[in-house]
Design a protein around this motif. Sequence first.
Motif, mmCIF file in Angstrom:
data_model
loop_
_atom_site.group_PDB
_atom_site.id
_atom_site.type_symbol
_atom_site.label_atom_id
_atom_site.label_comp_id
_atom_site.label_asym_id
_atom_site.label_seq_id
_atom_site.Cartn_x
_atom_site.Cartn_y
_atom_site.Cartn_z
ATOM 1 N N ASP A 21 0.884 -1.171 0.000
ATOM 2 C CA ASP A 21 0.000 0.000 0.000
ATOM 3 C C ASP A 21 0.920 1.220 0.000
ATOM 4 O O ASP A 21 1.377 1.666 1.056
ATOM 5 C CB ASP A 21 -0.895 -0.006 1.234
ATOM 6 N N THR A 22 1.205 1.735 -1.162
ATOM 7 C CA THR A 22 2.166 2.831 -1.299
ATOM 8 C C THR A 22 1.737 4.071 -0.537
ATOM 9 O O THR A 22 2.566 4.757 0.086
ATOM 10 C CB THR A 22 2.363 3.183 -2.788
ATOM 11 N N ASP A 23 0.457 4.383 -0.586
ATOM 12 C CA ASP A 23 -0.034 5.608 0.040
ATOM 13 C C ASP A 23 0.134 5.601 1.558
ATOM 14 O O ASP A 23 0.296 6.660 2.172
ATOM 15 C CB ASP A 23 -1.511 5.824 -0.307
ATOM 16 N N MET A 24 0.089 4.420 2.181
ATOM 17 C CA MET A 24 0.180 4.320 3.636
ATOM 18 C C MET A 24 1.610 4.088 4.115
ATOM 19 O O MET A 24 1.885 4.181 5.309
ATOM 20 C CB MET A 24 -0.721 3.187 4.142
ATOM 21 N N SER A 25 2.508 3.794 3.212
ATOM 22 C CA SER A 25 3.902 3.531 3.576
ATOM 23 C C SER A 25 4.687 4.838 3.632
ATOM 24 O O SER A 25 4.340 5.821 2.977
ATOM 25 C CB SER A 25 4.546 2.578 2.565
ATOM 26 N N TYR A 26 5.769 4.841 4.414
ATOM 27 C CA TYR A 26 6.546 6.070 4.559
ATOM 28 C C TYR A 26 7.973 5.732 4.985
ATOM 29 O O TYR A 26 8.294 4.582 5.313
ATOM 30 C CB TYR A 26 5.901 7.007 5.581
ATOM 31 N N THR A 27 8.835 6.740 4.978
ATOM 32 C CA THR A 27 10.238 6.542 5.352
ATOM 33 C C THR A 27 10.645 7.518 6.451
ATOM 34 O O THR A 27 9.967 8.512 6.719
ATOM 35 C CB THR A 27 11.178 6.754 4.144
ATOM 36 N N SER A 28 11.786 7.220 7.060
ATOM 37 C CA SER A 28 12.399 8.096 8.059
ATOM 38 C C SER A 28 13.906 7.894 7.963
ATOM 39 O O SER A 28 14.373 6.918 7.361
ATOM 40 C CB SER A 28 11.875 7.784 9.459
ATOM 41 N N PRO A 29 14.698 8.786 8.555
ATOM 42 C CA PRO A 29 16.155 8.686 8.422
ATOM 43 C C PRO A 29 16.740 7.481 9.157
ATOM 44 O O PRO A 29 16.177 6.985 10.127
ATOM 45 C CB PRO A 29 16.657 9.992 9.044
ATOM 46 N N VAL A 30 17.892 7.020 8.677
ATOM 47 C CA VAL A 30 18.711 6.045 9.382
ATOM 48 C C VAL A 30 19.766 6.827 10.166
ATOM 49 O O VAL A 30 20.423 7.720 9.615
ATOM 50 C CB VAL A 30 19.396 5.064 8.409
ATOM 51 N N LEU A 31 19.930 6.497 11.438
ATOM 52 C CA LEU A 31 20.907 7.189 12.279
ATOM 53 C C LEU A 31 22.035 6.247 12.678
ATOM 54 O O LEU A 31 21.809 5.049 12.865
ATOM 55 C CB LEU A 31 20.224 7.728 13.539
ATOM 56 N N ASP A 32 23.236 6.786 12.808
ATOM 57 C CA ASP A 32 24.343 5.972 13.288
ATOM 58 C C ASP A 32 24.387 6.001 14.815
ATOM 59 O O ASP A 32 23.494 6.558 15.467
ATOM 60 C CB ASP A 32 25.671 6.445 12.692
ATOM 61 N N GLY A 33 25.409 5.396 15.397
ATOM 62 C CA GLY A 33 25.486 5.300 16.851
ATOM 63 C C GLY A 33 25.624 6.631 17.557
ATOM 64 O O GLY A 33 25.349 6.747 18.760
ATOM 65 N N ASN A 34 26.011 7.666 16.813
ATOM 66 C CA ASN A 34 26.163 8.995 17.394
ATOM 67 C C ASN A 34 24.957 9.891 17.141
ATOM 68 O O ASN A 34 24.984 11.086 17.473
ATOM 69 C CB ASN A 34 27.420 9.671 16.830
ATOM 70 N N GLY A 35 23.918 9.293 16.535
ATOM 71 C CA GLY A 35 22.717 10.069 16.253
ATOM 72 C C GLY A 35 22.780 10.865 14.972
ATOM 73 O O GLY A 35 21.895 11.696 14.704
ATOM 74 N N ASN A 36 23.799 10.632 14.150
ATOM 75 C CA ASN A 36 23.923 11.336 12.873
ATOM 76 C C ASN A 36 23.186 10.589 11.766
ATOM 77 O O ASN A 36 23.188 9.356 11.717
ATOM 78 C CB ASN A 36 25.400 11.470 12.492
#
Length: 205
Positions: free
Chosen positions: A124-139
């Motif tokens: 379901d493309t409309d309901m899917s979403y993304t967010s950032p990947v963070l490293d161990g330092n929060g970057n």
Amino acid sequence: MTRPTTTLATLTAAAALLLTGCTQQAPEPLPTQATTETPTPTPTTAIGPYEAAAPKDEATAINDAAAAYQQFLDIRAELNANPGDTKPIEDIAQASALTDAQGDNEKLAKAGAHVSGGNTFELDTDMSYTSPVLDGNGNTTNEYGTATLKGCLDRTKLIIVNKDGSTSKGADHDPRFKVEVIAVYDVQQGRWYIDAERYHAEETC
């Protein structure tokens, strides 16, 4: 890298049953033929990681993550068709998705059972979403590297074959239901990993 973890509703493995053999008598004048074992299924799925370029937009990330999830389902079905070796799943799964897949395979192996068929994911493309990947330092290592996929899991072709040859569907609910999947892009390895699945068996689709 921060990778989310959720709980998988695991596959219900069939109970182990005693296997009874039979002897086939050929017509005269041929001698009686000995019982032969069913050959081990030959893997047909391209087993391995889902490699892709780092996503540069949300649409690409969602589509690549969905393709990685379907490959995960296909590999899992291939391994469950001949339970015992779960090493290949480590190339495409991590966290709860990995441990639950390994656990299901182990249950099948102990029961002397195996799986025929597999699952299909409908995104379901409309309901899917993304967010950032963070490293161990929060970057942030990739702006679109954590994909939350929503869609329908179709288990209508999934059949558990018990040790005695009898079959069961392996589920006490509708074979089509909603699922939520977390997939994470590993920047260093250039591949997607399935991190977790959430089954919503009460929500049919």
